[in-house]
Design an enzyme around this catalytic site. Structure first.
Site, short mmCIF file in Angstrom:
data_model
loop_
_atom_site.label_atom_id
_atom_site.label_comp_id
_atom_site.label_asym_id
_atom_site.label_seq_id
_atom_site.Cartn_x
_atom_site.Cartn_y
_atom_site.Cartn_z
N GLU A 33 0.80 -1.17 0.07
CA GLU A 33 0.01 0.05 -0.05
C GLU A 33 0.85 1.42 -0.10
O GLU A 33 0.78 2.18 0.88
CB GLU A 33 -0.93 0.07 1.16
N GLU A 52 -5.65 -10.99 -1.23
CA GLU A 52 -6.40 -10.74 0.19
C GLU A 52 -7.92 -10.81 -0.13
O GLU A 52 -8.70 -9.92 0.40
CB GLU A 52 -6.16 -9.56 0.84
O1 G3I Z 1 -3.61 -9.70 18.59
C1 G3I Z 1 -4.17 -8.29 19.67
C2 G3I Z 1 -4.80 -8.82 20.86
O2 G3I Z 1 -4.04 -9.31 21.80
C3 G3I Z 1 -5.42 -7.49 21.61
O3 G3I Z 1 -6.18 -7.94 22.49
C4 G3I Z 1 -6.37 -6.90 20.59
C5 G3I Z 1 -6.96 -5.68 20.86
O4 G3I Z 1 -7.66 -4.81 19.85
O5 G3I Z 1 -5.64 -6.56 19.22
C6 G3I Z 1 -5.02 -7.68 18.42
O6 G3I Z 1 -4.44 -7.13 17.46
C7 G3I Z 1 -5.28 -7.08 16.39
C8 G3I Z 1 -4.84 -7.85 15.23
O7 G3I Z 1 -5.28 -7.31 14.07
C9 G3I Z 1 -5.09 -9.30 15.49
O8 G3I Z 1 -6.57 -9.51 15.37
C10 G3I Z 1 -5.22 -5.61 16.00
O9 G3I Z 1 -5.70 -4.41 16.89
C11 G3I Z 1 -5.74 -5.10 14.72
O10 G3I Z 1 -5.21 -3.91 14.41
C12 G3I Z 1 -5.10 -6.16 13.82
O11 G3I Z 1 -5.89 -5.64 12.43
C13 G3I Z 1 -5.01 -6.20 11.31
C14 G3I Z 1 -5.13 -5.46 10.26
O12 G3I Z 1 -4.43 -5.60 9.02
C15 G3I Z 1 -4.35 -4.15 10.78
O13 G3I Z 1 -4.10 -2.90 9.66
C16 G3I Z 1 -6.01 -7.62 10.77
O14 G3I Z 1 -5.83 -8.66 11.68
C17 G3I Z 1 -5.56 -7.82 9.45
O15 G3I Z 1 -6.00 -8.85 8.65
C18 G3I Z 1 -5.12 -6.68 8.43
O16 G3I Z 1 -4.37 -7.17 7.18
C19 G3I Z 1 -4.34 -6.00 6.43
C20 G3I Z 1 -3.35 -6.35 5.29
O17 G3I Z 1 -2.20 -6.54 6.31
C21 G3I Z 1 -2.99 -5.42 4.30
N1 G3I Z 1 -4.01 -5.17 3.74
C22 G3I Z 1 -5.40 -5.12 4.37
C23 G3I Z 1 -5.48 -6.06 5.26
C24 G3I Z 1 -7.11 -5.76 6.03
O18 G3I Z 1 -7.07 -4.72 6.68
#
Ligand code: G3I
Length: 353
Positions: free
Chosen positions: A142, A258
């Protein structure tokens, strides 16, 4: 003798999506988390049946991999790699450089003086760790933004601030030096719609890829994220195919990297919502798979139970979204059948990879 990547992907599960994809020389895979693979339930079995490739959804991002400037924690990503390997799947890395999901220490530590060294250490260490064991790497994620006020369209990013616009080329060169065998991918979002916004993003991407090619930067593929919506995505097959064809003209492959389809605004019962979601899967995949340089399709998760979308999108009726090929009970949905049909109808590729 160890099986090469192509032979491994083509192995068992003729009935799963991986088998339908492999029969056409395509790869089908999904994003997973180490916690979900290690947890109770049937997900590991479903992954083994359906997927020919796995990609860690978060475990290779700086925020997870680098708890401190001098520390790398490969444990969770290694667990995903080991699971993939044990089940004859390929492994794909996401992502070496992104403006998002940087560790908390980054802002107070990275300076214009040390950023190049931080990046070099990161890419050398991470790519070398998986050398010869990764089918591809999302090197930069991105990097472009249609709302950018820069003539090159680059998105706001700490990397841009610290290293200047050459950071993208630098990252690819480092990754290539660390593992010349990995397919190096520029991964981008919002290129799917028949809209002015997607038109601008596609034009920015083609312009970036053209300059990288002209500079001899070792980019091998474009990753098209394809986070779609059952109600908002407008698909223009000719436009999509024209764009992917233009990427092919630059000598590049394409990975649909994705894929998922949001149903946050689809009214009705789950069965009706599933039909609407499947319709978008079919229309989108029928269009993009007609282009022979599309070598792989990756969904961002396999089962609705673990979709990232439920964290960010909510339905008025409070029910969880149903964006993926399997439902929360790991039952195949109409989206699964749409994917199977699209793989079966796709022209044969010379082979995965
Ligand atoms: O693991 C922690 C957990 O310990 C905690 O309690 C919780 C509290 O909110 O957060 C958890 O982490 C989260 C993580 O996902 C795992 O679920 C983060 O807050 C959250 O921000 C994170 O989101 C990820 C996101 O990227 C961040 O931008 C998504 O899982 C992930 O699937 C997503 O993937 C992105 C690609 O990398 C790039 N393209 C877009 C795609 C979707 O947004």
């Amino acid at each position: 003798m160890a099986l090469g990547p192509a032979a491994r992907n083509a192995r068992p599960a003729p009935d799963g999506l991986r088998g339908h994809a492999a029969a056409r020389g395509l790869i089908y895979g999904a994003a997973v988390s180490a916690a979900d693979i290690g947890g109770a339930g049937g997900l590991p079995g479903a992954l083994a049946t359906e997927c020919g490739m796995l990609v860690p959804g978060n475990e290779l991002k700086w925020s997870r991999l680098r708890p401190a400037p001098d520390t790398f924690d490969f444990g969770p990503a290694d667990a995903i790699h080991a699971f993939a390997d044990a089940n004859g799947m390929l492994f794909r890395g996401h992502t070496l450089l992104w403006w998002k999901q940087l560790p908390a220490w980054f802002a107070g530590t990275a300076t214009a003086g040390n950023a190049a060294g931080l990046l070099e250490t990161h890419i050398n260490t991470v790519v070398a760790h998986f050398k010869g064991r990764a089918q591809s790497w999302d090197v930069v994620n991105e990097g472009l933004d249609p709302k950018s006020d820069r003539s090159d369209g680059l998105a706001p990013s700490a990397w841009l601030d610290l290293l200047g616009p050459g950071y993208i080329a630098t990252a690819f060169r480092l990754a290539h030096a660390a593992d010349p065998s990995a397919l190096l991918v520029y991964n981008e979002n919002n290129m799917d719609d028949d809209s002015g916004y997607s038109d601008r993003k596609r034009a920015q991407v083609l312009s970036l890829l053209t300059s990288l090619r002209d500079e001899g930067v070792p980019v091998g593929a474009l990753g098209i994220q394809a986070h779609l919506s059952a109600t908002e995505t407008t698909i223009n097959p000719e436009k999509l195919r024209g764009f992917i064809g233009a990427v092919a003209d630059l000598g590049l492959k394409v990975i649909i990297s994705e894929l998922d389809v949001r149903d946050d605004r689809v009214p009705g019962a789950p069965a009706d919502r599933d039909v609407a979601v499947a319709r978008i899967y079919a229309a989108y995949l029928d269009a993009v798979l007609a282009e022979p340089n599309v070598i792989a399709v990756v969904t961002w998760g396999l089962s609705d139970k673990w979709s990232w979308l439920n964290r960010y999108w909510h339905r008025k009726d409070g029910l969880p979204l149903r964006p993926l090929p399997l439902d929360a009970d790991l039952t195949r949905k109409p989206a699964w059948r749409a994917m199977m049909g699209a793989f079966d109808a796709a022209p044969n590729r010379p082979g995965p990879g």
